[in-house]
Every structure is written in C-alpha cells, then in structure tokens.
Write an enzyme that holds these catalytic residues in place. Structure first.
Site, PDB file in Angstrom:
ATOM      1  N   LYS A  66       0.809  -1.219   0.000  1.00 50.10           N
ATOM      2  CA  LYS A  66       0.000   0.000   0.000  1.00 50.10           C
ATOM      3  C   LYS A  66       0.849   1.279   0.000  1.00 50.10           C
ATOM      4  CE  LYS A  66      -4.137  -1.975   2.134  1.00 50.10           C
ATOM      5  NZ  LYS A  66      -5.160  -1.835   3.199  1.00 50.10           N
ATOM      6  N   ASP A  68     -10.114   2.516   2.660  1.00 50.73           N
ATOM      7  CA  ASP A  68     -10.154   1.764   3.916  1.00 50.73           C
ATOM      8  C   ASP A  68     -10.985   2.485   4.981  1.00 50.73           C
ATOM      9  OD1 ASP A  68      -8.682  -0.484   3.134  1.00 50.73           O
ATOM     10  OD2 ASP A  68      -6.769   0.473   3.604  1.00 50.73           O
TER      11      ASP A  68
END
Length: 282
Positions: free
Chosen positions: A67, A103
């Site tokens: 990420k 997220d």
C-alpha cells in the site's frame, strides 16, 4: 475486450476480493469483466504498475505489503490517499493511474450499516494501535466528526507520530498503562492491531472503565468474533465485527471501474462467511 481488474499483494492467495467483486460482476450482468489475483513480489511492483494497461487491467486493489509502495510509485492520488500516504485502490483516468484509499470509508460504512444508532460525534473514540490501519481509521473518524481521538499504543512515540503526521485536530496519546483513563467516557473502542487474529494472542484489556453503551469493533475478521468482541458482548456492549470493513471498502473501487455502485447485502456477507467456513444463525 475483457475489462480486467486485479488485487495486488504478496502473498495473495488468501485475498477474498475476487469473491466479492466477481459476485457483483455476475449480479450486475457485466459480461466483459473479470477480477483476478496478481501475486507481485516487492521488487516487481513498479514494473507491474507500468504494465497494468498493457496486460488489459483497468484498475486494481492493493493489499499488504504494497500500500505505501504503490502510493510512492504513483504520481496522482485522491485526497484521502495523499493524507494517509497509502493506496488500496488504483483507477485508470485520462491522466493515467490514480491511487485512492477506501479503507476509512469501509470502516465508517461498516459501523453505520451494523450499528445504525452510532454517531461519531457522540463522544471520544479510542484507537488501540498506531499502524497503517489506525491511520485510516483515525482520519475517517475525524472526518466523520469524532470530538476526540484517543490513541493507545505500546510505543508512545509511534502514536505521537501518527497524530502529528495526520495533523489530527483533537488527538490524545495514552500509554498502555493508561488504557483505563482512555476508555473512560468513550463512545467507541476500535482494535486496529492484529491482536485477536487467528494465530495471534488476544487483545487482553480490562473493559471495566468503558461505558456499556460504547460501541466496540475490531478490524480483524478471522475469527469473526475476536476475544475482544466476545468480552465486550458478554458485558453488554454493542459490537461490530470487522468483516463489513472489507466488504464496504470494495464499493467505491467497483463503482470507479465499472460505473455501477454495488450494495453490500446479507447475501454477499453470507457468501464470504461461507468461504471462511462460517454459517451465521446455524
């Protein structure tokens, strides 16, 4: 021509993103699309990102350990990814690849879906942990209106750095032995660590100072009910498991790639749980 999307990670065999997205692809009758897993070693990441279009991919999800590296590799980001310095969704735009982060959206959407009485503005939120997941959750809670974010972490300096890097306006950092003080008067308790995950020891804390009306949630979803959630449920706190965060974070990416906004339904949740060998209500 098939429109392909993938999830990039190393390892990647465990990812349930293909199950989720291919369910939506089939549900919406999108016959020219498929979602795949793509195992990418860290040393091959940059070349993979450069080659996605040539390989027929219109976008991707990103999971551990990539990420932060994908954020660094891309030139364009949405505001959330830029703040978190992490990307979990890659979208092809007219200007090239853009990194996004959903997220925090998934975390908040899960709470709103599974605990509809809950409001972030109703009181302080306590975050256990100061890693990547804590960053996404803290930023989302501030955006949602939490009046105070209390970060409890074994390494004090890391919690301080998280609050400073995100420029949280109302953050307080507590040492581990100050857990009781942090829990007092809280509206929400979130475990953002891997403690409680299958194969890890439980997050062992005394919940006595936590108001019984406070919502307790865990980003871990294997097992579905962690030790923390069981402890909270037994003492009377409302609880929300972490599976919905996985399901809801997938929604914005699917919409960006295919132009349709899918819904997280009981049927989708049951499908993913069945893949985990769990059958609710049985």
């Amino acid at each position: 021509m098939i429109r392909k999307v993938c999830v990039i990670g190393w390892p990647i065999a465990h990812s349930r993103s293909p199950l989720i997205h291919n369910y939506w692809i089939k549900l919406h009758g999108i016959e020219d699309a498929v979602y795949e897993r793509l195992a990418v070693r860290p040393e091959d990441l940059n070349e993979t990102l450069r080659s996605l279009g040539d390989w027929g991919f219109i976008g991707a999800n990103v999971t551990v350990p990539h990420k932060e590296a994908v954020f660094a590799a891309l030139m364009r980001h949405d505001a959330v990814a830029a703040r978190l310095k992490a990307v979990n969704t890659v979208v092809t735009t007219a200007q090239g690849l853009e990194g996004r982060n959903t997220d925090g959206y998934g975390f908040i959407a899960n709470l709103k879906d599974r605990a509809r009485f809950w409001r972030a503005a109703d009181g302080p939120a306590v975050l256990v942990g100061a890693g990547g997941a804590a960053r996404a959750v803290a930023a989302a809670l501030e955006t949602e209106g939490a009046p105070e974010i209390r970060i409890v972490n074994r390494t004090h300096a890391r919690a301080v750095a998280l609050a400073a890097d995100l420029k949280l306006k109302a953050a307080r950092v507590f040492d581990w032995d100050e857990m009781g003080e942090a829990l007092a008067g809280a509206n929400l308790l979130v475990n953002t660590t891997t403690l409680g995950m299958k194969g890890e020891r439980d997050l062992d804390i005394d919940l006595a100072p936590l108001p019984e009306a406070a919502l307790v949630t865990d980003i871990v979803y294997t097992p579905l009910e962690t030790g923390l959630l069981k402890l909270a449920r037994v003492r009377g706190n409302p609880v929300v498991d972490g599976l919905g965060m996985l399901l809801h974070q997938a929604v914005p990416g699917f919409e960006a790639w295919f132009g349709l906004r899918p819904r997280v339904t009981a049927e989708l949740r049951a499908l993913v749980l069945a893949d985990m060998g769990i059958f609710e209500g049985n």
